[in-house]
Design an enzyme around this catalytic site. Structure first.
Site: not given
Length: 313
Positions: A73-75, A78
Site C-alpha cells: 500500500p502506497c497511501q 502518495s
C-alpha cells in the site's frame, strides 16, 4: 517461474506477468472489493491474509515461489495521501521485504509510487533485500512509454539473487518507446469521444483532455463535470453538454485491462479498485525485461549494466 503476487489488488500485475508466460500460482490481498474482482478473473486462488503476520509468511514460504511480485500500500507515500510514514501502512513495505528475505525467491518485483524514493521506509527495505543477498535495480517508469496510454509514473524495484546492482536498468531503459502512447494509439475512436473530462485535484489545473494525448493518471475517484465549471486556460475543448468523464469501464481500458476482464461490485469501490491497479501492460513490460535479461544471461550476451551508485549505501 512460480510466481506469487502480494498486495495484488484486482490483479493488474498478476495479469501482466501471466501474459508474459509467468506461472502465477496465488495472490494475496486484504480488501474485499479487490478480492472479489480478482476471484472472478483468475483460475488460481487469492487469499484474504494479513501479510504482516508470521502465519502468512509461513504459508507463502511453503508455496516455494521463484518470483514474488507486488505493490505494498502506497497511501503514506502518495501525493494524494497524507504522506505520513508513521500511520502504519508504510510498514507493509517492510512486511513485503521480510517475506522476500525469508522465502528467498530467485526474483522479486516491488511496485510503488514515485514518492517512495524520498521515504526512510525504502532505505530500510533495501537494506533487508541487500542483507538477503539480492542485487537490485530500480527505475521510475512512465507507463506511456511502456505500452500504456496513460502518463502514470511508478517506481519499480527488481531484485535478483547474487546479481550486481543495476543489472536490469539497461533493459528497463532500452525497451521504452520513443514517443508516448496516446488513447487514440491504443483504442482508436472506440470511446466515441474526442475530448473528455477528468476532475482535477485543484481548479488551478486543467480538467479537459483529448484522446490524442496520454491520459493523466487514473485515480480512485471519478466525478462528473461540476455545474459552473469554468474553462481552464489549458483545457482544449469547450465546456458543453457533450463533455463527459470516462465511464468506470472505459477507465479500466486506460489501465490496459482487456475488455473481457470482469469488474463486479459497486461503482465507488470499482473506481478505487481500478485506480489502485498496476496497469496490465506496465506489469507486462517489466516481466518482458526480466525475460530478456534471463535469455541474454543464458547466451552470455549480458549488456554492461554500469553498477548503480546507491545513495543509501
Amino acid at each position: 517461474m512460480r510466481t506469487v503476487d502480494l498486495f495484488s489488488g484486482c490483479g493488474g500485475m498478476s495479469l501482466g506477468f501471466q501474459n508474459a508466460n509467468f506461472e502465477v500460482i496465488s495472490a494475496f490481498d486484504k480488501w474485499e472489493p479487490a478480492l472479489k474482482v480478482y476471484k472472478e478473473n483468475f483460475d488460481h486462488p487469492i487469499y484474504d491474509f494479513d501479510l504482516s503476520t508470521d502465519e502468512s509468511l509461513k504459508f507463502i514460504k511453503n508455496l516455494k515461489p521463484q518470483l514474488i511480485i507486488g505493490g505494498p500500500p502506497c497511501q503514506d507515500f502518495s501525493s494524494a495521501g497524507k504522506r505520513d510514514e508513521t500511520l502504519g501502512r508504510a510498514d507493509l513495505t517492510l512486511s513485503y521485504a521480510n517475506i522476500v528475505a525469508e522465502c528467498e525467491p530467485e526474483w522479486f518485483v516491488m511496485e510503488n509510487v514515485q514518492r517512495i524514493l524520498k521515504s526512510n521506509i525504502l532505505k530500510e527495505a533495501i537494506s533487508i533485500f541487500k542483507k538477503a543477498g539480492y542485487g537490485i535495480s530500480y527505475e521510475v517508469l512512465d507507463a506511456s512509454y511502456c505500452g500504456v496510454p496513460q502518463s502514470r509514473k511508478r517506481f519499480f524495484l527488481i531484485g535478483h539473487l547474487h546479481s550486481k546492482d543495476g543489472f536490469l536498468n539497461p533493459y528497463l531503459t532500452k525497451n521504452k518507446t520513443t514517443k508516448q502512447m496516446t488513447i487514440y494509439d491504443y483504442l482508436g475512436k472506440s470511446l466515441g469521444v474526442e475530448y473528455y473530462y477528468r476532475h482535477p485535484r485543484s481548479y488551478m489545473r486543467r480538467g479537459v483532455f483529448s484522446i490524442h494525448e496520454p491520459s493523466p493518471t487514473i485515480r480512485g475517484v471519478n466525478r462528473p463535470v461540476p455545474k459552473g465549471y469554468t474553462k481552464h486556460s489549458g483545457d482544449i475543448a469547450q465546456i458543453d453538454e457533450n463533455l463527459r468523464p470516462l465511464t468506470t469501464i472505459e477507465r479500466s481500458y486506460l489501465q490496459t485491462f482487456p475488455k473481457d476482464f470482469k469488474f463486479i461490485g459497486c461503482k465507488t469501490d470499482l473506481e478505487q479498485v481500478i485506480g489502485n491497479a498496476v496497469p496490465v501492460k506496465l506489469g507486462e513490460y517489466v516481466a518482458n525485461c526480466i525475460i530478456e535479461y534471463i535469455e541474454d544471461k543464458k547466451s552470455n550476451n549480458i549488456q554492461n549494466s554500469g553498477q548503480l551508485e546507491l545513495e543509501y549505501a
